[in-house]
Design a protein around this motif. Structure first.
Motif, short mmCIF file in Angstrom:
data_model
loop_
_atom_site.label_atom_id
_atom_site.label_comp_id
_atom_site.label_asym_id
_atom_site.label_seq_id
_atom_site.Cartn_x
_atom_site.Cartn_y
_atom_site.Cartn_z
N ILE A 48 -11.35 8.81 -4.85
CA ILE A 48 -10.11 8.04 -4.75
C ILE A 48 -9.37 8.04 -6.08
N ALA A 49 -10.11 7.92 -7.17
CA ALA A 49 -9.49 7.82 -8.49
C ALA A 49 -8.75 9.10 -8.88
N LEU A 53 -2.85 11.64 -3.71
CA LEU A 53 -2.34 10.69 -2.71
C LEU A 53 -0.89 10.96 -2.34
N SER A 54 -0.36 12.09 -2.82
CA SER A 54 1.03 12.40 -2.48
C SER A 54 1.14 12.63 -0.97
N GLY A 55 2.24 12.22 -0.44
CA GLY A 55 2.45 12.35 1.00
C GLY A 55 1.77 11.27 1.81
N ALA A 56 1.22 10.26 1.13
CA ALA A 56 0.54 9.17 1.84
C ALA A 56 1.51 8.47 2.79
N LEU A 64 0.82 -1.21 0.00
CA LEU A 64 0.00 0.00 0.00
C LEU A 64 0.85 1.27 0.00
N ASN A 65 2.09 1.16 0.43
CA ASN A 65 2.98 2.32 0.49
C ASN A 65 3.43 2.68 -0.93
N PRO A 66 3.01 3.83 -1.46
CA PRO A 66 3.35 4.17 -2.85
C PRO A 66 4.83 4.44 -3.09
N THR A 67 5.60 4.66 -2.03
CA THR A 67 7.03 4.93 -2.20
C THR A 67 7.89 3.69 -1.95
N PHE A 110 -1.82 0.02 -6.29
CA PHE A 110 -2.51 -0.86 -5.34
C PHE A 110 -3.20 -0.05 -4.26
N LEU A 111 -2.60 1.05 -3.84
CA LEU A 111 -3.23 1.90 -2.85
C LEU A 111 -4.58 2.41 -3.35
N ARG A 112 -4.64 2.89 -4.59
CA ARG A 112 -5.91 3.37 -5.15
C ARG A 112 -6.92 2.23 -5.29
N ALA A 113 -6.44 1.07 -5.73
CA ALA A 113 -7.35 -0.08 -5.90
C ALA A 113 -7.91 -0.50 -4.54
N PHE A 114 -7.06 -0.55 -3.53
CA PHE A 114 -7.50 -0.94 -2.19
C PHE A 114 -8.50 0.07 -1.64
#
Length: 415
Positions: free
Chosen positions: A93-94, A98-101, A59-62, A71-75
């Motif tokens: 969500i789409a 999500l930057s800085g997640a 889930l961590n985009p970085t 995967f973060l967006r899909a979840f």
């Protein structure tokens, strides 16, 4: 002239052959053959903390998996689609930033926390695989999150194998089946390294084999059962090995090597002491068909209703022989210092008489190790050494002049 014997076709045998062929194709088509799995190797199946950490990594985009925020967006999209709050949509969500997640495990005791500062959104994930939620657990977590993040929209996600609803209606639900489906789609869309592909494939395989089967596997199972029901029922009836039987073998191969198994049912193991078998020659045989052994005295472990039972029981004698049976039971009770029951009262059965019994709680789905531990405890409580001697002595006391000379209690105990 030589007469040829024509083999008669057995419908049950033909059914079993067809069933085996269908299973072979089933395993090949769905890739179910035994193969190496990294997650099996690290014993991850029921380890909720390990699942949470792996999901947090994805889930961590970085993180260095190559999916970015896919995967973060899909979840998150799967979380909000049927969420009770309806405050965040799939479109949010789409297109959301999500930057800085930040994705962490065990923050404020939440299994996984997804913090999205740009959207002022906090998603807390409670992950349950083998356990149920504690009383007020979800409601308590929600209250903690609301107090800790007063300016954020709070969404709770209750992640379980089947996606069952928790006690707090403010939480959304998600199934591990959805996780597997999203990961499958992700592998088709994203360009990632071969190493990452292999790891994700192993994880999907773990989910579908050990946590919750895929829809494809479920439908294939239904088809095979429908087409081969007779063969399946035969296998269940005659080929199933119960955990109780496995536990008994471990017990017998350990401390109680003089136990000898007489019969096994799905929930019961019948046994005698090896030393009794010679003494039994001076006793009448048990009534065939009404008792699981030729020996009229048995001990048995039975698993039922979350309990394990250990019982010493006298069964029906062949030919009736009520006086002989009554006398033997009286002698056995005397040896064990058990009070004789009142005439006509409980414990005077003409067919089945339980002389001594003990029970222990084992839960609804105990492991083999749990069963072995309970068996050892019951053996101590019922005092199996005294039972062994008492049966031998009672047989000796009831022997008639015409009977074969029974083995004495001391000799039986040495056998």
């Amino acid at each position: 002239m030589v007469t040829k014997t024509v083999a008669v076709q057995d419908p049950e045998e033909d059914g079993l052959v067809a069933f085996i062929e269908a299973l072979t194709e089933f395993e090949r088509t769905l890739d179910l053959r035994q193969s190496f799995s990294f997650f099996d190797a690290v014993n991850m199946t029921g380890q909720e903390i390990r699942h949470s950490r792996f999901l947090a990594f994805l889930l961590n985009p970085t993180a260095e998996h190559g999916f970015g925020d896919l995967f973060l967006r899909a979840f998150l999209g799967a979380v909000v689609i049927d969420h009770p709050s309806q405050s965040v949509t799939r479109l949010d969500i789409a297109v959301g930033n999500l930057s800085g997640a930040r994705v962490e495990c065990e923050r404020h005791h939440f299994d996984v926390v997804i913090e999205l500062p740009q959207m002022e959104l906090l998603v807390m994930v409670e992950n349950k695989i083998g356990a149920r939620e504690s009383d007020e657990q979800l409601a308590g977590y929600r209250e903690v999150a609301q107090k800790t993040y007063p300016d954020y929209e709070i969404l709770g996600c209750f992640l379980t194998p089947e996606g069952y609803e928790g006690a707090d209606e403010q939480w959304g639900v998600l199934s591990y089946r959805v996780i597997a489906e999203e990961l499958c789609q992700l592998l088709q869309r994203a360009v990632v390294s071969v190493e990452v592909q292999i790891v994700i494939q192993h994880y999907i395989r773990l989910i579908e084999r050990k946590i919750v089967p895929s829809t494809k596997i479920i439908e294939a199972c239904k088809t095979i059962y429908r087409d081969h029901k007779l063969a399946f029922d035969l296998i269940v009836r005659h080929g199933q090995v119960s955990s109780l039987a496995v536990a008994f073998d471990l017990l017998k191969n350990g401390v109680y090597s003089d136990f000898e198994q007489e019969a096994v049912r799905s929930d019961t193991v019948f046994f005698v002491f090896c030393g009794w078998k010679t003494s039994f020659k001076s006793m009448p045989e048990a009534l065939k068909g009404a008792w699981p052994s030729n020996y009229p005295v048995l001990m048995w472990f039975k698993q039922n209703g979350g309990k394990l039972w250990l019982t010493l029981e006298v069964g029906p004698y062949k030919g009736g022989l009520k006086p002989e049976r009554t006398r033997f039971i009286a002698d056995l009770r005397a040896q064990l210092k058990i009070p004789q029951p009142k005439p006509g009262g409980k414990g005077n059965g003409d067919t089945y008489t339980r002389v001594k019994t003990e029970s222990a709680k084992v839960g609804e789905d105990p492991s083999v190790e749990d069963l072995v531990t309970a068996m050892q405890e019951l053996c101590k409580r019922i005092q199996v050494s005294e039972v062994k001697t008492a049966v031998s002595e009672a047989i000796c006391a009831g022997a008639t002049p015409d009977s074969p000379t029974p083995v004495s209690a001391s000799s039986a105990n040495q056998a």
